[in-house]
Design an enzyme around this catalytic site. Structure first.
Site, mmCIF file in Angstrom:
data_model
loop_
_atom_site.group_PDB
_atom_site.id
_atom_site.type_symbol
_atom_site.label_atom_id
_atom_site.label_comp_id
_atom_site.label_asym_id
_atom_site.label_seq_id
_atom_site.Cartn_x
_atom_site.Cartn_y
_atom_site.Cartn_z
ATOM 1 N N SER A 155 0.868 -1.178 0.000
ATOM 2 C CA SER A 155 0.000 0.000 0.000
ATOM 3 C C SER A 155 0.904 1.226 0.000
ATOM 4 O O SER A 155 2.076 1.122 0.371
ATOM 5 C CB SER A 155 -0.866 -0.013 1.260
ATOM 6 O OG SER A 155 -1.434 1.256 1.492
ATOM 7 N N TYR A 206 -1.698 -1.930 10.552
ATOM 8 C CA TYR A 206 -1.814 -2.031 9.101
ATOM 9 C C TYR A 206 -0.610 -1.394 8.417
ATOM 10 O O TYR A 206 0.035 -2.004 7.563
ATOM 11 C CB TYR A 206 -3.110 -1.346 8.641
ATOM 12 C CG TYR A 206 -3.383 -1.510 7.169
ATOM 13 C CD1 TYR A 206 -3.949 -2.679 6.674
ATOM 14 C CD2 TYR A 206 -3.068 -0.508 6.254
ATOM 15 C CE1 TYR A 206 -4.199 -2.843 5.329
ATOM 16 C CE2 TYR A 206 -3.307 -0.660 4.901
ATOM 17 C CZ TYR A 206 -3.876 -1.825 4.437
ATOM 18 O OH TYR A 206 -4.108 -1.990 3.106
#
Lengths: 283, 330
Positions: free
Chosen positions: B149, B162
């Site tokens: 990401s 995350y």
């Protein structure tokens, strides 16, 4: 745990569930029985020798060969074991598809046959390219593996080329029993030069050493001390990469230990099956 | 291993394993691979959702199998690889995209939730990479694609686990590339995809202890866009690929002014990632049990519509600018 739920309809898979196994008495010289199984989009032939109901071992042949060169070993083991030597598709008496199967194709066919004939976890004895096929089973069907004897495993990663392998094959001839030459000549003709070469190409592309860590069953790497095709360094490397591997050398033997030194190989096999450490020289 | 002009493989007839294939990026990727003629092996926890995806893939004429798998179980991931080999004979591409997320002020995030996110997002990828590389090494070829990401480059507040996991995924890919370089495995590639905000259901599935609803931070892009980037990586492998110009801008900004970017993104997350109007009950989301239902590619954040609107606005601004410039010149 996961299991594949959606399987595309595959003729071989359907047939594998209800295989038709037929037998014929001693069609192959010296063997006790021939067995034909409708699996893997073929009619797989296997020759058997030994008492009914005895524990079984399965033999897997090398490039261009068939069940026939396992006969001397089978005769040595037949007193206590039932030896079943299978012909892979395209070799011996098993018809193959028009295009030669690669190592994965052969191992998938072997897996289908082992399942169909209910021979999961039966000890496997393989020679040469047969070792590549047996080791490849671990990538898709590790539940089928029993103890393994790898005899003269190919292909030495330091010599993965046609000329090197051809030269080594020629160098091996003086160390084999002369009776092997006419026997192999017939088997080579049966499989045909095109399939022989295509399979050889697939053998060179296969990296057996990268798959050995998947084999968690006991395994013995056996090589003839004079074998030029599978040199000592290669044999030791394979044994070292196996999680439960042993390394055994047979004095005076070449590549096809099962044909030229059957007594010693039988001794080593029995030792592995009885979970004894096979000694150097199989004594 | 040079990644400039590296040659990958044909997508048609390739055997592709995709984790997290029941929703979002994984699902969009599976459908695109199916459309391009690849054989797909679909993995996620929800069997009924996977069956649905498999049926959609088969509608495109592709061969597909569904293998329910929890990626945190190493043995299950090994079995997933074996299922691919048993059904299709080979394994060419492995896409790690199964991920979960959770937001909470650091001290309010339950420790086991924190650990679970790291377990799924990091160890899940490690298990996938181990299985994939075992087969790739024995074949000498293969492409491993790890979906990270832009939060694997620029951190985010509240989503510590995350953003940590996405940083770790980038590091894993790079470390594997180095190892493959040393063993001269030229046919094997490891690539990282860095998507910006994508219109997927991950926001609805998130664990949340902030008391505020989780929303997608604009600009939002469609999952199909990530799927295209992944398919392109199979053909021409590259180290890292950012999906979405917004993400590329953010990366550039963080290179030029890291401290400022950190602060700006923190503010943006506080203002737009977490709703200031809509409250939310504390939940562990889909960390331990998958969200029931058949799953979906999109999360209802209108990635496509928003992209279209942005493009329209950009075009309008350009036209206005040109018109203004012309008038000024006269």
């Amino acid at each position: 745990m996961s299991s594949p739920r959606k399987v595309p309809p595959k003729a071989s898979a359907r047939r594998a569930r209800s295989p038709r196994i037929t037998t014929a008495a001693a069609v192959s010289a010296g063997w006790g029985l021939s067995e034909f199984t409708e699996v893997a989009e073929s009619r797989v032939h296997a020759a058997a020798l030994g008492p009914d109901g005895a524990p079984e071992v399965v033999c897997v042949h090398g490039l261009g060969c068939s069940h026939r060169y396992f006969l001397p070993l089978a005769q040595q083991l037949a007193a206590h074991l039932r030896v079943v030597a299978v012909d892979l598709p395209g070799f011996g008496q098993t018809p193959g598809p028009p295009a030669a199967l690669d190592i994965r194709g052969l191992s998938l066919a072997l897996a289908d046959w082992l399942r169909a004939t209910r021979r999961a976890r039966v000890p496997l004895i393989a020679n040469s390219a047969g070792c590549q096929v047996v080791v490849d089973l671990a990538t898709h069907s590790p539940e089928l593996l029993g103890p393994i004897v790898l005899v003269g495993a190919t292909v030495d990663r330091r010599a993965r080329s046609h000329p090197q392998q051809l030269w080594r094959l020629i160098c091996d001839v003086p160390f084999e029993n002369p009776a092997l030459v006419p026997l192999l000549a017939r088997d080579y003709l049966t499989c045909g030069p095109r399939r022989f070469l295509a399979t050889f190409q697939h053998m060179l592309a296969d990296r057996i050493e990268e798959k050995l860590r998947l084999i968690r069953v006991p395994a013995a790497v056996v090589r003839g001390k004079r074998d030029p095709i599978a040199p000592a360094a290669w044999g030791r490397e394979l044994a070292a990469r196996l999680p439960a591997g042993r390394y055994v050398e047979v004095a005076g033997a070449g590549h096809a230990v099962n044909f030229s030194s059957p007594v010693k190989l039988a001794r080593i096999t029995r030792a592995l099956l009885e979970d004894r450490m096979p000694d150097e020289d199989g004594a | 291993m040079s990644y400039e002009g590296a040659i990958g493989m044909r997508v048609k007839d390739a055997v592709v394993v995709i984790t997290g294939a029941s929703s979002g990026i994984g699902r969009a990727t599976a459908l695109l691979f199916a459309r391009k003629g690849a054989a797909v092996v679909l993995a996620a926890r929800r069997e009924e959702a996977l069956q649905q995806v498999a049926a959609e893939c088969e509608k495109h004429g592709a061969r597909a199998i569904a293998v329910p798998t929890d990626v945190t179980n190493a043995a299950a991931v090994e079995a997933l690889g074996r299922a691919a080999i048993r059904h299709f004979g080979r394994l060419d591409v492995w896409v790690n995209s199964a991920a979960v997320t959770g937001v909470a002020p650091f001290l309010e995030m339950p420790l086991e939730d924190f650990r679970r996110i790291l377990d799924v997002n990091i160890m899940g990828y490690v298990h996938g990479a181990r299985t994939a590389l075992t087969y790739f090494r024995s074949q000498g070829t293969g492409v491993l694609i790890n979906v990270s990401s832009v939060l694997g480059v620029v951190p985010q507040p509240y989503g510590h686990a995350y953003t940590m996991s996405k940083h770790a995924v980038r590091a894993l890919s790079a470390s594997l590339r180095q190892e493959l370089h040393l063993s001269e495995a030229r046919g094997i590639h490891v690539c990282t995809v860095l998507p910006a905000t994508i219109d997927t259901p991950i926001y609805q599935h998130a664990a949340n202890y902030t008391g505020r609803q989780v929303r997608a931070i604009p600009p939002v892009y469609s999952p199909e866009r990530v799927a295209h980037a992944i398919v392109d990586l199979v053909r021409t492998p590259r180290r890292e690929v950012v999906v979405g110009p917004g993400g590329r801008g953010l990366m550039l900004q963080s290179h030029l002014a890291p401290a400022l970017t950190e602060r700006l993104l923190a503010r943006q997350v506080d203002r737009t990632h977490l709703s200031r109007k809509k409250p939310a009950d504390a939940t562990s989301g889909n960390l331990y049990e998958p969200t029931p239902g058949l799953g979906s590619v999109h999360g209802g954040w209108h990635g496509r519509r928003r992209t279209a609107t942005r493009r329209l606005a950009t075009a309008a601004a350009l036209i206005t600018a040109i018109a203004v410039l012309r008038r000024v010149r006269r």
